[in-house]
Design a protein around this motif. Structure first.
Motif, PDB file in Angstrom:
ATOM      1  N   THR A   1       5.510   5.213  -1.835  1.00  0.00           N
ATOM      2  CA  THR A   1       6.892   5.976  -1.928  1.00  0.00           C
ATOM      3  C   THR A   1       8.029   4.951  -1.547  1.00  0.00           C
ATOM      4  O   THR A   1       9.112   5.246  -2.225  1.00  0.00           O
ATOM      5  CB  THR A   1       6.809   6.740  -0.457  1.00  0.00           C
ATOM      6  OG1 THR A   1       5.515   7.705  -0.799  1.00  0.00           O
ATOM      7  CG2 THR A   1       7.943   7.599  -0.232  1.00  0.00           C
ATOM      8  N   PHE A   2       7.832   4.024  -0.946  1.00  0.00           N
ATOM      9  CA  PHE A   2       9.062   3.161  -0.435  1.00  0.00           C
ATOM     10  C   PHE A   2       9.191   1.765  -1.269  1.00  0.00           C
ATOM     11  O   PHE A   2      10.401   1.374  -1.500  1.00  0.00           O
ATOM     12  CB  PHE A   2       9.092   2.864   0.970  1.00  0.00           C
ATOM     13  CG  PHE A   2       9.120   3.977   1.760  1.00  0.00           C
ATOM     14  CD1 PHE A   2      10.159   4.988   2.065  1.00  0.00           C
ATOM     15  CD2 PHE A   2       7.937   4.668   2.636  1.00  0.00           C
ATOM     16  CE1 PHE A   2       9.994   6.180   2.985  1.00  0.00           C
ATOM     17  CE2 PHE A   2       7.851   5.500   3.456  1.00  0.00           C
ATOM     18  CZ  PHE A   2       8.783   6.564   3.341  1.00  0.00           C
ATOM     19  N   VAL A   3       8.009   1.118  -1.551  1.00  0.00           N
ATOM     20  CA  VAL A   3       8.184  -0.109  -2.543  1.00  0.00           C
ATOM     21  C   VAL A   3       6.923  -0.265  -3.419  1.00  0.00           C
ATOM     22  O   VAL A   3       5.765   0.799  -3.230  1.00  0.00           O
ATOM     23  CB  VAL A   3       7.942  -1.340  -1.514  1.00  0.00           C
ATOM     24  CG1 VAL A   3       9.228  -1.421  -0.563  1.00  0.00           C
ATOM     25  CG2 VAL A   3       6.684  -1.240  -0.639  1.00  0.00           C
ATOM     26  N   PRO A   4       7.134  -0.671  -4.538  1.00  0.00           N
ATOM     27  CA  PRO A   4       5.986  -0.823  -5.452  1.00  0.00           C
ATOM     28  C   PRO A   4       4.678  -1.532  -4.960  1.00  0.00           C
ATOM     29  O   PRO A   4       5.005  -2.251  -4.080  1.00  0.00           O
ATOM     30  CB  PRO A   4       6.585  -1.671  -6.610  1.00  0.00           C
ATOM     31  CG  PRO A   4       7.919  -1.499  -6.461  1.00  0.00           C
ATOM     32  CD  PRO A   4       8.023  -1.505  -5.016  1.00  0.00           C
ATOM     33  N   VAL A   5       3.594  -0.855  -5.267  1.00  0.00           N
ATOM     34  CA  VAL A   5       2.314  -1.515  -4.962  1.00  0.00           C
ATOM     35  C   VAL A   5       2.221  -2.854  -5.316  1.00  0.00           C
ATOM     36  O   VAL A   5       1.621  -3.592  -4.175  1.00  0.00           O
ATOM     37  CB  VAL A   5       1.264  -0.657  -5.477  1.00  0.00           C
ATOM     38  CG1 VAL A   5      -0.277  -1.473  -5.047  1.00  0.00           C
ATOM     39  CG2 VAL A   5       1.188   0.696  -5.014  1.00  0.00           C
ATOM     40  N   ASP A   6       2.550  -3.557  -6.215  1.00  0.00           N
ATOM     41  CA  ASP A   6       2.862  -4.837  -6.555  1.00  0.00           C
ATOM     42  C   ASP A   6       3.545  -5.755  -5.430  1.00  0.00           C
ATOM     43  O   ASP A   6       3.387  -7.127  -5.444  1.00  0.00           O
ATOM     44  CB  ASP A   6       3.383  -5.196  -7.881  1.00  0.00           C
ATOM     45  CG  ASP A   6       2.358  -4.602  -9.032  1.00  0.00           C
ATOM     46  OD1 ASP A   6       1.459  -4.437  -8.883  1.00  0.00           O
ATOM     47  OD2 ASP A   6       3.005  -4.304 -10.197  1.00  0.00           O
ATOM     48  N   ALA A   7       4.405  -5.089  -4.837  1.00  0.00           N
ATOM     49  CA  ALA A   7       5.169  -5.894  -3.801  1.00  0.00           C
ATOM     50  C   ALA A   7       4.757  -5.943  -2.419  1.00  0.00           C
ATOM     51  O   ALA A   7       5.123  -6.803  -1.577  1.00  0.00           O
ATOM     52  CB  ALA A   7       6.593  -5.110  -3.693  1.00  0.00           C
ATOM     53  N   MET A   8       3.490  -5.222  -2.253  1.00  0.00           N
ATOM     54  CA  MET A   8       2.734  -5.519  -1.083  1.00  0.00           C
ATOM     55  C   MET A   8       1.752  -6.788  -1.042  1.00  0.00           C
ATOM     56  O   MET A   8       1.479  -7.121  -2.149  1.00  0.00           O
ATOM     57  CB  MET A   8       2.011  -4.238  -0.752  1.00  0.00           C
ATOM     58  CG  MET A   8       2.567  -2.604  -0.710  1.00  0.00           C
ATOM     59  SD  MET A   8       1.692  -1.320  -0.779  1.00  0.00           S
ATOM     60  CE  MET A   8       2.904   0.037  -0.971  1.00  0.00           C
TER      61      MET A   8
END
Length: 263
Positions: free
Chosen positions: A196-203
């Motif tokens: 929702t808030f950030v792309p999964v790749d950025a986690m």
């Protein structure tokens, strides 16, 4: 009248009953709507520039982050709205009205179907209201075709149906309304750990599977692709599969709980 006609009539009666309840006691729905609206405003106006710089090419562009954020908030709105369904079902089960319905010559499924249809309609209205807030603060979907808009509406409706059946099961399995509200909290919490808030790749790497392998992320990415023209990939069929699976699971779970003899 045929059995099917009677079931449709009784389900329509239960639907009108639940819509009347929602109209006379709107505070629960409005309170649940505050969560996605406040998160939308918070992340746009407080964190918008920073978040857009973090997920973009280094330039802060709040309008791009609004476009990224709104599809996820719309699906979060559905998760928040169906919490009220769990509370409503639990209240019915504990106030004795269901016991009265059991003595009447009506299909048992009509009681649940009335709750489900009423909840789906409330979800659609809630999504429209939150979507209007998104448009008011700058969200635009100029690249979506009519077919993509229809597909987006169909996905939102199907997702609302799936989560509603799960919420009905949560309400039936809860001893009281307070417990039903607590049991349904994952429907609000899961969008917070999705894309929702950030792309999964950025986690962080260890956290990515948690965000990826859940129903909200593929649905959000599919809705984002339909409204913004971004890549959907395999998320489309994953979102539909999650919706159908949760609908079937929620239906049979709710039916088995509702058909049990009262203690």
């Amino acid at each position: 009248m045929s059995t099917f006609s009677l079931a449709v009539r009784d389900s329509s009666t239960m639907l009108r009953r639940n819509l009347l309840h929602a109209r006379r006691y709107p505070s629960l729905t409005l309170n649940l709507l505050l969560t996605p609206v406040m998160l939308l405003l918070l992340f746009v106006y407080i964190f918008g520039d920073v978040m857009s710089a973090g997920i973009g090419d280094g330039g802060a562009d709040r309008s791009e982050y609004i476009a990224y954020l709104v599809p996820g908030i719309l699906l979060m709105t559905i998760g928040s709205t169906v919490v009220g369904t769990a509370v409503s079902v639990s209240t019915d089960m504990n106030e004795g009205i269901i016991a009265r319905f059991r003595t009447m010559a009506i299909p048992r499924e009509s009681v649940l179907i009335g709750h489900v249809l009423g909840s789906v309609l409330q979800c659609v209205m809630s999504v429209v209201l939150v979507g209007a807030v998104g448009v008011a603060i700058g969200f635009r979907s100029t690249d979506a075709t009519v077919l993509e808009w229809v597909a987006a509406f169909g996905l939102l409706t199907l997702f609302a149906l799936a989560l509603t059946w799960i919420a009905v099961g949560m309400g039936l399995s809860s001893p009281n309304a307070e417990a039903a509200s607590n049991n349904a909290l994952p429907l609000i919490f899961l969008p917070l750990i999705s894309s929702t808030f950030v792309p999964v790749d950025a986690m962080p790497g260890w956290f990515q599977p948690i965000a990826e392998y859940q129903p909200f992320t593929p649905a959000i990415e599919t809705l984002r692709g339909l409204l913004l023209g971004s890549e959907i990939g395999h998320n489309g069929w994953l979102a539909v599969a999650w919706c159908l699976g949760l609908t079937v699971l929620g239906y049979f779970w709710s039916k088995s709980l509702f058909d049990r003899d009262p203690k």
